[in-house]
Design a protein around this motif. Structure first.
Motif, mmCIF file in Angstrom:
data_model
loop_
_atom_site.group_PDB
_atom_site.id
_atom_site.type_symbol
_atom_site.label_atom_id
_atom_site.label_comp_id
_atom_site.label_asym_id
_atom_site.label_seq_id
_atom_site.Cartn_x
_atom_site.Cartn_y
_atom_site.Cartn_z
ATOM 1 N N THR A 1 0.830 -1.195 0.000
ATOM 2 C CA THR A 1 0.000 0.000 0.000
ATOM 3 C C THR A 1 0.871 1.254 0.000
ATOM 4 O O THR A 1 2.062 1.202 0.304
ATOM 5 C CB THR A 1 -0.933 0.032 1.225
ATOM 6 O OG1 THR A 1 -0.137 0.021 2.417
ATOM 7 C CG2 THR A 1 -1.892 -1.149 1.221
ATOM 8 N N ILE A 2 0.224 2.363 -0.322
ATOM 9 C CA ILE A 2 0.833 3.682 -0.205
ATOM 10 C C ILE A 2 -0.159 4.558 0.543
ATOM 11 O O ILE A 2 -1.340 4.235 0.635
ATOM 12 C CB ILE A 2 1.177 4.295 -1.582
ATOM 13 C CG1 ILE A 2 -0.071 4.452 -2.450
ATOM 14 C CG2 ILE A 2 2.239 3.465 -2.296
ATOM 15 C CD1 ILE A 2 0.146 5.225 -3.737
ATOM 16 N N THR A 3 0.310 5.672 1.061
ATOM 17 C CA THR A 3 -0.564 6.608 1.757
ATOM 18 C C THR A 3 -0.745 7.846 0.888
ATOM 19 O O THR A 3 0.227 8.438 0.421
ATOM 20 C CB THR A 3 0.031 6.998 3.121
ATOM 21 O OG1 THR A 3 0.214 5.799 3.891
ATOM 22 C CG2 THR A 3 -0.875 7.952 3.863
ATOM 23 N N GLU B 1 -1.048 -0.099 -3.669
ATOM 24 C CA GLU B 1 0.013 0.450 -4.509
ATOM 25 C C GLU B 1 -0.402 0.325 -5.982
ATOM 26 O O GLU B 1 -0.926 -0.711 -6.395
ATOM 27 C CB GLU B 1 1.302 -0.322 -4.260
ATOM 28 C CG GLU B 1 2.491 0.244 -4.989
ATOM 29 C CD GLU B 1 3.763 -0.501 -4.651
ATOM 30 O OE1 GLU B 1 4.702 0.134 -4.177
ATOM 31 O OE2 GLU B 1 3.805 -1.729 -4.865
ATOM 32 N N LYS C 1 -4.995 11.051 4.009
ATOM 33 C CA LYS C 1 -5.349 10.241 5.181
ATOM 34 C C LYS C 1 -5.721 8.805 4.820
ATOM 35 O O LYS C 1 -6.142 8.043 5.676
ATOM 36 C CB LYS C 1 -6.500 10.899 5.940
ATOM 37 C CG LYS C 1 -7.796 10.983 5.162
ATOM 38 C CD LYS C 1 -8.883 11.679 5.965
ATOM 39 C CE LYS C 1 -10.179 11.710 5.174
ATOM 40 N NZ LYS C 1 -11.251 12.372 5.908
ATOM 41 N N TYR C 2 -5.556 8.428 3.555
ATOM 42 C CA TYR C 2 -5.967 7.106 3.092
ATOM 43 C C TYR C 2 -4.772 6.195 2.814
ATOM 44 O O TYR C 2 -3.760 6.626 2.269
ATOM 45 C CB TYR C 2 -6.797 7.212 1.810
ATOM 46 C CG TYR C 2 -8.113 7.895 2.002
ATOM 47 C CD1 TYR C 2 -9.233 7.184 2.410
ATOM 48 C CD2 TYR C 2 -8.246 9.262 1.783
ATOM 49 C CE1 TYR C 2 -10.457 7.816 2.586
ATOM 50 C CE2 TYR C 2 -9.456 9.899 1.959
ATOM 51 C CZ TYR C 2 -10.553 9.174 2.370
ATOM 52 O OH TYR C 2 -11.761 9.800 2.544
ATOM 53 N N GLU C 3 -4.948 4.936 3.159
ATOM 54 C CA GLU C 3 -4.002 3.897 2.763
ATOM 55 C C GLU C 3 -4.635 3.180 1.579
ATOM 56 O O GLU C 3 -5.715 2.616 1.696
ATOM 57 C CB GLU C 3 -3.760 2.921 3.913
ATOM 58 C CG GLU C 3 -2.671 1.925 3.627
ATOM 59 C CD GLU C 3 -2.353 1.049 4.826
ATOM 60 O OE1 GLU C 3 -1.766 -0.015 4.607
ATOM 61 O OE2 GLU C 3 -2.686 1.428 5.963
#
Length: 85
Positions: A9-11, A19, A14-16
């Motif tokens: 994942t990436i941020t 990717e 405020k969301y994850e």
């Protein structure tokens, strides 16, 4: 199986989010990309390898699942506008 691999994942704000795809997919692979103005700011295509697709891929805007692209689009929109969507 006892173990599963957690998706990368990436941020974004405020969301994850999942990717984006980083490597060229196989030909004829359906994929989804952030596209302002499209329904839910996401559009669908089938990978052929056009230069526009390569630009989308290299800009980090392509996902294999619609829901991942939709969350990324939401996160990007909120980050840039400061408004919840």
């Amino acid at each position: 199986s006892l173990y599963s691999i957690k998706p990368r994942t990436i941020t974004i704000g405020k969301y994850e989010v999942a990717e984006p795809i980083r490597t060229v997919p196989l030909g004829n692979t359906p994929y989804f990309f952030v596209s302002p103005g499209a329904t839910d700011n996401v559009d669908k295509n089938t990978w052929i390898g056009f230069s526009t697709e390569m630009r989308q891929l290299h800009s980090g805007m392509c996902w294999l699942k619609r829901e991942d692209a939709e969350l990324a689009a939401k996160a990007i929109t909120e980050l840039l506008t400061g408004k919840a969507t």
